[in-house]
Write a protein that holds these residues in place. Sequence first.
Motif, PDB file in Angstrom:
ATOM      1  N   ALA A  91       0.829  -1.212   0.000  1.00  0.00           N
ATOM      2  CA  ALA A  91       0.000   0.000   0.000  1.00  0.00           C
ATOM      3  C   ALA A  91       0.859   1.255   0.000  1.00  0.00           C
ATOM      4  CB  ALA A  91      -0.934  -0.013   1.204  1.00  0.00           C
ATOM      5  N   ASN A  92       1.877   1.294   0.858  1.00  0.00           N
ATOM      6  CA  ASN A  92       2.737   2.480   0.939  1.00  0.00           C
ATOM      7  C   ASN A  92       3.489   2.721  -0.364  1.00  0.00           C
ATOM      8  OD1 ASN A  92       1.860   2.517   3.566  1.00  0.00           O
ATOM      9  ND2 ASN A  92       3.875   2.365   4.511  1.00  0.00           N
ATOM     10  N   VAL A  93       4.018   1.635  -0.924  1.00  0.00           N
ATOM     11  CA  VAL A  93       4.786   1.764  -2.167  1.00  0.00           C
ATOM     12  C   VAL A  93       3.874   2.204  -3.310  1.00  0.00           C
ATOM     13  CG1 VAL A  93       6.070   0.451  -3.897  1.00  0.00           C
ATOM     14  CG2 VAL A  93       6.595   0.153  -1.477  1.00  0.00           C
ATOM     15  N   SER A  94       2.648   1.692  -3.333  1.00  0.00           N
ATOM     16  CA  SER A  94       1.711   2.072  -4.389  1.00  0.00           C
ATOM     17  C   SER A  94       1.451   3.576  -4.375  1.00  0.00           C
ATOM     18  CB  SER A  94       0.403   1.302  -4.220  1.00  0.00           C
ATOM     19  OG  SER A  94      -0.532   1.686  -5.193  1.00  0.00           O
ATOM     20  N   ARG A  95       1.256   4.127  -3.208  1.00  0.00           N
ATOM     21  CA  ARG A  95       0.976   5.567  -3.116  1.00  0.00           C
ATOM     22  C   ARG A  95       2.159   6.412  -3.589  1.00  0.00           C
ATOM     23  NH1 ARG A  95      -1.440   3.482   1.797  1.00  0.00           N
ATOM     24  NH2 ARG A  95      -3.710   3.613   1.647  1.00  0.00           N
ATOM     25  N   LEU A  96       3.373   5.881  -3.426  1.00  0.00           N
ATOM     26  CA  LEU A  96       4.566   6.627  -3.826  1.00  0.00           C
ATOM     27  C   LEU A  96       4.827   6.541  -5.327  1.00  0.00           C
ATOM     28  CD1 LEU A  96       7.071   5.691  -0.962  1.00  0.00           C
ATOM     29  CD2 LEU A  96       5.981   7.915  -1.346  1.00  0.00           C
ATOM     30  N   TYR A  97       4.659   5.355  -5.905  1.00  0.00           N
ATOM     31  CA  TYR A  97       5.129   5.132  -7.270  1.00  0.00           C
ATOM     32  C   TYR A  97       4.017   4.875  -8.288  1.00  0.00           C
ATOM     33  CZ  TYR A  97       9.578   4.764  -4.857  1.00  0.00           C
ATOM     34  OH  TYR A  97      10.684   5.029  -4.080  1.00  0.00           O
ATOM     35  N   ALA A  98       2.796   4.657  -7.827  1.00  0.00           N
ATOM     36  CA  ALA A  98       1.678   4.447  -8.757  1.00  0.00           C
ATOM     37  C   ALA A  98       0.412   5.075  -8.203  1.00  0.00           C
ATOM     38  CB  ALA A  98       1.477   2.954  -9.010  1.00  0.00           C
ATOM     39  N   PRO A  99       0.421   6.399  -7.989  1.00  0.00           N
ATOM     40  CA  PRO A  99      -0.764   7.059  -7.417  1.00  0.00           C
ATOM     41  C   PRO A  99      -1.976   6.993  -8.326  1.00  0.00           C
ATOM     42  CG  PRO A  99       0.847   8.675  -8.202  1.00  0.00           C
ATOM     43  CD  PRO A  99       1.523   7.341  -8.270  1.00  0.00           C
ATOM     44  N   GLU A 100      -1.770   6.574  -9.567  1.00  0.00           N
ATOM     45  CA  GLU A 100      -2.899   6.435 -10.485  1.00  0.00           C
ATOM     46  C   GLU A 100      -3.797   5.248 -10.127  1.00  0.00           C
ATOM     47  OE1 GLU A 100       0.655   4.250 -12.429  1.00  0.00           O
ATOM     48  OE2 GLU A 100       0.280   6.027 -11.198  1.00  0.00           O
ATOM     49  N   LEU A 101      -3.321   4.366  -9.247  1.00  0.00           N
ATOM     50  CA  LEU A 101      -4.093   3.199  -8.840  1.00  0.00           C
ATOM     51  C   LEU A 101      -4.947   3.513  -7.609  1.00  0.00           C
ATOM     52  CD1 LEU A 101      -1.376   0.392  -9.132  1.00  0.00           C
ATOM     53  CD2 LEU A 101      -3.327   0.743 -10.669  1.00  0.00           C
ATOM     54  N   THR A 102      -6.185   3.047  -7.624  1.00  0.00           N
ATOM     55  CA  THR A 102      -7.050   3.112  -6.451  1.00  0.00           C
ATOM     56  C   THR A 102      -6.868   1.832  -5.647  1.00  0.00           C
ATOM     57  OG1 THR A 102      -8.693   4.502  -7.549  1.00  0.00           O
ATOM     58  CG2 THR A 102      -9.435   3.235  -5.637  1.00  0.00           C
ATOM     59  N   LEU A 103      -6.489   1.971  -4.387  1.00  0.00           N
ATOM     60  CA  LEU A 103      -6.248   0.809  -3.529  1.00  0.00           C
ATOM     61  C   LEU A 103      -7.558   0.315  -2.917  1.00  0.00           C
ATOM     62  CD1 LEU A 103      -3.049   1.911  -1.587  1.00  0.00           C
ATOM     63  CD2 LEU A 103      -3.192   0.106  -3.296  1.00  0.00           C
ATOM     64  N   GLY A 104      -7.650  -0.978  -2.718  1.00  0.00           N
ATOM     65  CA  GLY A 104      -8.809  -1.561  -2.065  1.00  0.00           C
ATOM     66  C   GLY A 104      -8.516  -2.989  -1.650  1.00  0.00           C
ATOM     67  N   TRP A 105      -9.528  -3.643  -1.085  1.00  0.00           N
ATOM     68  CA  TRP A 105      -9.393  -5.009  -0.601  1.00  0.00           C
ATOM     69  C   TRP A 105     -10.165  -5.963  -1.489  1.00  0.00           C
ATOM     70  CZ3 TRP A 105      -5.841  -5.680   3.006  1.00  0.00           C
ATOM     71  CH2 TRP A 105      -5.523  -4.610   3.861  1.00  0.00           C
ATOM     72  N   THR A 106      -9.643  -7.178  -1.618  1.00  0.00           N
ATOM     73  CA  THR A 106     -10.378  -8.231  -2.299  1.00  0.00           C
ATOM     74  C   THR A 106     -10.586  -9.405  -1.351  1.00  0.00           C
ATOM     75  OG1 THR A 106     -10.348  -9.822  -4.124  1.00  0.00           O
ATOM     76  CG2 THR A 106      -8.209  -9.171  -3.259  1.00  0.00           C
ATOM     77  N   ASP A 107     -11.789  -9.959  -1.395  1.00  0.00           N
ATOM     78  CA  ASP A 107     -12.048 -11.185  -0.650  1.00  0.00           C
ATOM     79  C   ASP A 107     -11.977 -12.392  -1.571  1.00  0.00           C
ATOM     80  OD1 ASP A 107     -14.362 -10.922  -2.119  1.00  0.00           O
ATOM     81  OD2 ASP A 107     -15.696 -10.711  -0.401  1.00  0.00           O
ATOM     82  N   GLY A 108     -11.448 -12.162  -2.801  1.00  0.00           N
ATOM     83  CA  GLY A 108     -11.253 -13.272  -3.724  1.00  0.00           C
ATOM     84  C   GLY A 108     -10.274 -14.288  -3.144  1.00  0.00           C
ATOM     85  N   CYS A 109     -10.573 -15.530  -3.287  1.00  0.00           N
ATOM     86  CA  CYS A 109      -9.749 -16.578  -2.697  1.00  0.00           C
ATOM     87  C   CYS A 109      -9.585 -17.697  -3.702  1.00  0.00           C
ATOM     88  CB  CYS A 109     -10.420 -17.087  -1.427  1.00  0.00           C
ATOM     89  SG  CYS A 109      -9.519 -18.401  -0.583  1.00  0.00           S
ATOM     90  N   CYS A 110      -8.477 -18.139  -3.958  1.00  0.00           N
ATOM     91  CA  CYS A 110      -7.170 -17.933  -3.338  1.00  0.00           C
ATOM     92  C   CYS A 110      -6.120 -18.062  -4.422  1.00  0.00           C
ATOM     93  CB  CYS A 110      -6.904 -18.970  -2.259  1.00  0.00           C
ATOM     94  SG  CYS A 110      -8.181 -18.971  -0.966  1.00  0.00           S
ATOM     95  N   THR A 111      -4.924 -17.665  -4.139  1.00  0.00           N
ATOM     96  CA  THR A 111      -3.846 -17.867  -5.082  1.00  0.00           C
ATOM     97  C   THR A 111      -2.586 -18.250  -4.308  1.00  0.00           C
ATOM     98  OG1 THR A 111      -2.744 -16.959  -7.041  1.00  0.00           O
ATOM     99  CG2 THR A 111      -3.153 -15.430  -5.205  1.00  0.00           C
ATOM    100  N   ASP A 112      -1.461 -18.303  -5.011  1.00  0.00           N
ATOM    101  CA  ASP A 112      -0.302 -19.027  -4.482  1.00  0.00           C
ATOM    102  C   ASP A 112       0.354 -18.410  -3.259  1.00  0.00           C
ATOM    103  OD1 ASP A 112      -0.209 -21.222  -6.370  1.00  0.00           O
ATOM    104  OD2 ASP A 112       0.339 -19.745  -7.881  1.00  0.00           O
ATOM    105  N   HIS A 113       0.061 -17.154  -2.934  1.00  0.00           N
ATOM    106  CA  HIS A 113       0.639 -16.624  -1.692  1.00  0.00           C
ATOM    107  C   HIS A 113       0.137 -17.401  -0.480  1.00  0.00           C
ATOM    108  CE1 HIS A 113      -3.270 -14.634  -1.464  1.00  0.00           C
ATOM    109  NE2 HIS A 113      -3.013 -14.323  -0.208  1.00  0.00           N
ATOM    110  N   GLN A 114      -1.072 -17.987  -0.585  1.00  0.00           N
ATOM    111  CA  GLN A 114      -1.617 -18.765   0.524  1.00  0.00           C
ATOM    112  C   GLN A 114      -0.693 -19.925   0.888  1.00  0.00           C
ATOM    113  OE1 GLN A 114      -5.658 -20.171   0.067  1.00  0.00           O
ATOM    114  NE2 GLN A 114      -5.344 -21.836   1.518  1.00  0.00           N
TER     115      GLN A 114
END
Length: 369
Positions: A277-300
Amino acid sequence: MTSNPNDSQTALYHDRPFVLDLFINSAIVAIPEPALDLVGAFLPALLTAVLIQPDPVRVVDSGTVDILRGALSNITYNKNIAKIVESLNVTEIRADLIYLSGEEPGSSIMSRNSMSSGALAAANWLQEQFEGYGASCEQIGFRDGWAPNVICDYPGTDNSTGVIILGAHYDSRGRPFPDRAPGADDDGSGTAHLLAIARGIKNHNVQFKSNVRIAAFAGEEQGLVGSRAYAKYLRAQDANVTLMIQADMLAYHDPSEPMQLGQPDRYALPEANQLIANVSRLYAPELTLGWTDGCCTDHQSFTEQGFPATSVFERGLDGGDIVDPMYHTSYDLVDRPGVDLEQLRSISKVVFAALLHVSGYELGSSKLE
């Protein structure tokens, strides 16, 4: 969903699929292990198989969490990092993506189903690309007859055992034609983001202080099979994973909504989410941040083994539900309405910048902050 064949309840029904429990939007189904390769072919497009993990989720080591907290406390805008990540090129990203999806006339990849010849061709092509960008790669098999994980390393200069892993899955699903599974968004987009970052490493002669690993997984569509095997292997080796970031579905953008970056609301370390989140605000402010409850992918798979992990996704509004109408179909192509390669590039910038901040780096012989 699929359950682990070693589970005692599943073992009672080892010879045939069996529904163990039903919910409003999901079910727990026991499936014999040899039938896992058929899951993707018969599931409706909007259903996803997720293997149930019977082992308890491990707690992330406090020392590793402290490393991420330290990185968080020191993140400020860095013009050198900005220059590096801004160099990511949409034209090159598109070229990679249409090759993987089979839309490039020179590509023979019609499907990247984990058991297909196209997936094996994709694995070989990916290894060739990553090695061309200076990584040292190997293909690591995890199940007979399935395409392997492609694991590529950039050794660090600080002689530590710590490693930062960037992941995506290169396998795909397709309906109604299983032999045509282009998977441009799911997850050709995440795989293309790995290639874009690797190309940026090469173009800027980036030398990381920490060890960096790029992991292209197979078997995700059958329930995180490839990444689970690899994460368990790393745990058995007592690997020192500092951070794992998975990218899955980055390119679809509903024209009525802003460009977005969705973060996982489960199976993720809070400090890792905050870093993104912090890095996004610094280097890609064009993106709107939010949460996903989509499940699941390999980070799990990494979270389950006690490694600090998170993921990035294409949508974070209204619960971050999947809105790509061609998800898991034979029509998941690059050249169609809604595919936004600028959004893919922006999310790639975030992941690349996070990597540079956490690892530390030099450009050639010039040491930079």
